[in-house]
Design an enzyme around this catalytic site. Structure first.
Site, PDB file in Angstrom:
ATOM      1  N   HIS A 173     -42.599  19.006  20.379  1.00 27.39           N
ATOM      2  CA  HIS A 173     -42.138  19.033  18.957  1.00 27.39           C
ATOM      3  C   HIS A 173     -41.178  20.577  19.082  1.00 27.39           C
ATOM      4  O   HIS A 173     -40.479  20.542  18.268  1.00 27.39           O
ATOM      5  CB  HIS A 173     -43.098  19.410  18.023  1.00 27.39           C
ATOM      6  CG  HIS A 173     -43.910  20.718  17.827  1.00 27.39           C
ATOM      7  ND1 HIS A 173     -44.972  20.898  18.764  1.00 27.39           N
ATOM      8  CD2 HIS A 173     -43.472  21.801  17.485  1.00 27.39           C
ATOM      9  CE1 HIS A 173     -45.489  21.793  18.770  1.00 27.39           C
ATOM     10  NE2 HIS A 173     -44.483  22.773  17.758  1.00 27.39           N
TER      11      HIS A 173
HETATM   12  C1  UD1 Z   1     -43.693  25.153  12.898  1.00 25.14           C
HETATM   13  C2  UD1 Z   1     -43.807  26.496  13.661  1.00 25.14           C
HETATM   14  C3  UD1 Z   1     -44.168  25.971  15.122  1.00 25.14           C
HETATM   15  C4  UD1 Z   1     -45.389  25.260  15.261  1.00 25.14           C
HETATM   16  C5  UD1 Z   1     -45.178  23.970  14.480  1.00 25.14           C
HETATM   17  C6  UD1 Z   1     -46.392  23.133  14.503  1.00 25.14           C
HETATM   18  C7  UD1 Z   1     -42.138  28.046  12.961  1.00 25.14           C
HETATM   19  C8  UD1 Z   1     -41.004  28.879  13.381  1.00 25.14           C
HETATM   20  N1  UD1 Z   1     -42.667  27.061  13.911  1.00 25.14           N
HETATM   21  O1  UD1 Z   1     -42.791  24.480  13.523  1.00 25.14           O
HETATM   22  O2  UD1 Z   1     -44.314  27.467  15.918  1.00 25.14           O
HETATM   23  O3  UD1 Z   1     -45.649  24.935  16.487  1.00 25.14           O
HETATM   24  O4  UD1 Z   1     -44.939  24.600  13.182  1.00 25.14           O
HETATM   25  O5  UD1 Z   1     -46.054  22.049  13.758  1.00 25.14           O
HETATM   26  O6  UD1 Z   1     -42.908  28.463  11.975  1.00 25.14           O
HETATM   27  N2  UD1 Z   1     -42.130  18.429   8.181  1.00 25.14           N
HETATM   28  C9  UD1 Z   1     -42.434  17.283   7.782  1.00 25.14           C
HETATM   29  N3  UD1 Z   1     -43.538  17.512   7.060  1.00 25.14           N
HETATM   30  C10 UD1 Z   1     -44.193  18.877   6.925  1.00 25.14           C
HETATM   31  C11 UD1 Z   1     -43.911  19.875   7.831  1.00 25.14           C
HETATM   32  C12 UD1 Z   1     -42.704  19.851   8.354  1.00 25.14           C
HETATM   33  O7  UD1 Z   1     -41.897  16.347   7.654  1.00 25.14           O
HETATM   34  O8  UD1 Z   1     -45.576  18.693   6.535  1.00 25.14           O
HETATM   35  C13 UD1 Z   1     -40.617  18.191   8.879  1.00 25.14           C
HETATM   36  C14 UD1 Z   1     -39.497  18.712   8.116  1.00 25.14           C
HETATM   37  O9  UD1 Z   1     -38.236  17.800   8.603  1.00 25.14           O
HETATM   38  C15 UD1 Z   1     -39.267  20.121   8.609  1.00 25.14           C
HETATM   39  C16 UD1 Z   1     -39.474  19.958  10.115  1.00 25.14           C
HETATM   40  O10 UD1 Z   1     -40.398  18.887  10.054  1.00 25.14           O
HETATM   41  O11 UD1 Z   1     -37.858  20.331   8.424  1.00 25.14           O
HETATM   42  C17 UD1 Z   1     -39.645  21.223  10.843  1.00 25.14           C
HETATM   43  O12 UD1 Z   1     -40.891  21.852   9.947  1.00 25.14           O
HETATM   44  P1  UD1 Z   1     -40.930  23.706  10.220  1.00 25.14           P
HETATM   45  O13 UD1 Z   1     -42.108  24.074   9.569  1.00 25.14           O
HETATM   46  O14 UD1 Z   1     -39.610  24.313   9.745  1.00 25.14           O
HETATM   47  O15 UD1 Z   1     -41.186  23.689  11.730  1.00 25.14           O
HETATM   48  P2  UD1 Z   1     -42.022  22.955  12.844  1.00 25.14           P
HETATM   49  O16 UD1 Z   1     -41.070  22.281  13.951  1.00 25.14           O
HETATM   50  O17 UD1 Z   1     -43.215  22.289  12.197  1.00 25.14           O
END
Ligand code: UD1
Length: 377
Positions: A220
């Site tokens: 991811h």
């Molecule tokens: C975040 C952490 C990363 C960790 C990862 C685990 C940061 C900078 N990164 O990355 O270190 O390894 O979490 O998952 O904080 N989304 C959903 N549902 C959710 C959450 C997110 O659909 O419940 C989607 C959304 O489109 C969002 C994208 O995932 O924009 C990314 O989510 P985000 O929390 O920004 O970063 P992660 O890639 O999850």
């Protein structure tokens, strides 16, 4: 025009206040669970706060259920956004919480945006802040997590490290030795106390797999999935891997979104068994019965080392070098030759055996609580 906040409290008003324990994203929940339980056992006035960075049930609620932690006392519900939007939203909401509850301490864990956001707020309000999983460094400032780690450690006064490399990194950055406490790896507390339930989760049977005859895949990181060329090339490599071993891929929402936009979903579905993100018990059950793990996760490098499962890390570096020097982990990056030879070695019985690092013993949360209580006292 800038205004000063008339309600800004002085630190002396905070001394009797609760400890606020902050979690925001999936990799935080298994780190706060043991700490929350120890705080409660010791009758420490604790507020459990969820920033809402992760919000889907299978990225958040299922972990509270599996780990036996109650619903958060405070939920900021910030949701997704760019780094600036998300970090700023947590800061604005968390500052209000600090004004209202006057915490004696804030505890942040890991390296996600919620971690740095709450640490900055605490530092500027002169509230002592403890960082769980301090001192880890990949040396790669292009990773958002590395920026979060370096800055969080710089402004927290209690730095709780999982391994000696954490202490060495902090000392080299000029952190006073008295601020650094090597307490061990709290994520392993969660792993050990849930292992029986994980093994009884039935995930291997539910997915129609055979124990020891599949590889668990997770991916991811923006560095792997946000760039179409890199993601496509990794999928091509994984297609070759899939001719030697069944791949199982619980897919992160950001990976699914990218795979769909790059037109890679069809190919991925043909080479791997794709599932939704799994809960804690099912996921640990899945890796515990894997032949090997292919991942770009941070925590998974540690969980595989604790379980003795060979791990190939598809990143150019790691902030968890002890999983390489002592554990089962090998860095393979996105290099096809390295990935394929790593898989081949494991399948031919040449995988790393590794050993469990010092203080990954299931008692890290107790040691953390000792340090934190000692500080408040
Ligand atoms: C975040 C952490 C990363 C960790 C990862 C685990 C940061 C900078 N990164 O990355 O270190 O390894 O979490 O998952 O904080 N989304 C959903 N549902 C959710 C959450 C997110 O659909 O419940 C989607 C959304 O489109 C969002 C994208 O995932 O924009 C990314 O989510 P985000 O929390 O920004 O970063 P992660 O890639 O999850």
């Amino acid at each position: 025009m800038f205004k000063t906040h008339s309600r800004r409290p002085k630190y002396s008003e905070h001394m009797e206040g609760p400890i606020i324990l902050v979690a925001g994203a999936r990799p935080n929940f298994m780190k706060i669970a043991p700490l929350y339980k120890v705080f409660k056992q010791r009758n420490i006035n604790t507020i459990l706060l969820h920033s809402g960075q992760h919000y889907d049930a299978n990225m958040s609620q299922i972990f509270f259920d599996d780990l036996g932690i109650p619903a958060p006392d405070i939920h900021l519900e910030v949701g997704s956004g760019s780094h600036a939007v998300q970090t700023a939203a947590v800061m604005v909401a968390f500052e209000e919480v600090c004004f209202e509850h006057k915490p004696s301490m804030v505890v942040v864990v890991g390296d996600v945006n919620s971690t740095i956001a709450c640490a900055i707020v605490a530092a500027k309000l002169h509230i002592p802040c403890a960082h769980v999983e301090a001192g880890l460094r990949s040396g790669d400032m292009k990773m958002p997590e590395e920026v979060n780690r370096v800055l969080t450690d710089r402004i927290c006064s209690i730095l709780l490290t999982p391994s000696p490399d954490g202490d060495e990194n902090l000392l080299a950055e000029g952190v006073p030795a008295e601020n650094i406490h090597m307490v061990g790896n709290v994520m392993i507390d969660s792993l050990l106390s849930n292992l029986e339930k994980a093994k009884a989760s039935g995930i291997v049977e539910r997915l129609g797999l055979v124990e020891g005859e599949y590889a668990t895949l997770t991916m991811h990181r923006p560095g792997n999935v946000d760039d179409e060329v890199v993601f496509t090339s990794l999928v091509e490599t994984l297609e070759i891997v899939s001719s030697s071993i069944q791949l199982v891929f619980p897919m992160h929402p950001r990976t699914r979104a990218r795979a769909e936009s790059f037109g890679l979903m069809g190919k991925l579905e043909s080479i791997a068994l794709i599932t939704e993100p799994l809960g804690y018990h099912e996921f640990q059950g899945l890796i515990a019965s894997s032949k090997l793990v292919l991942t770009d996760s941070g925590g998974l490098q540690e969980e595989t080392t604790a379980l003795g499962i060979p791990c190939l890390t598809m990143r150019p570096n790691t902030e968890r070098p002890i999983t390489i020097t002592e554990g089962t982990n090998i860095i393979v990056g996105s290099d096809q030759a390295k990935i394929l030879s790593g898989v081949e070695d494991i399948l031919s019985g040449q995988g790393k055996a590794g050993r469990i690092p010092h203080l990954w013993d299931g008692k890290a949360a107790e040691r953390m609580a000792d340090v934190i209580i000692g500080h408040i006292a």
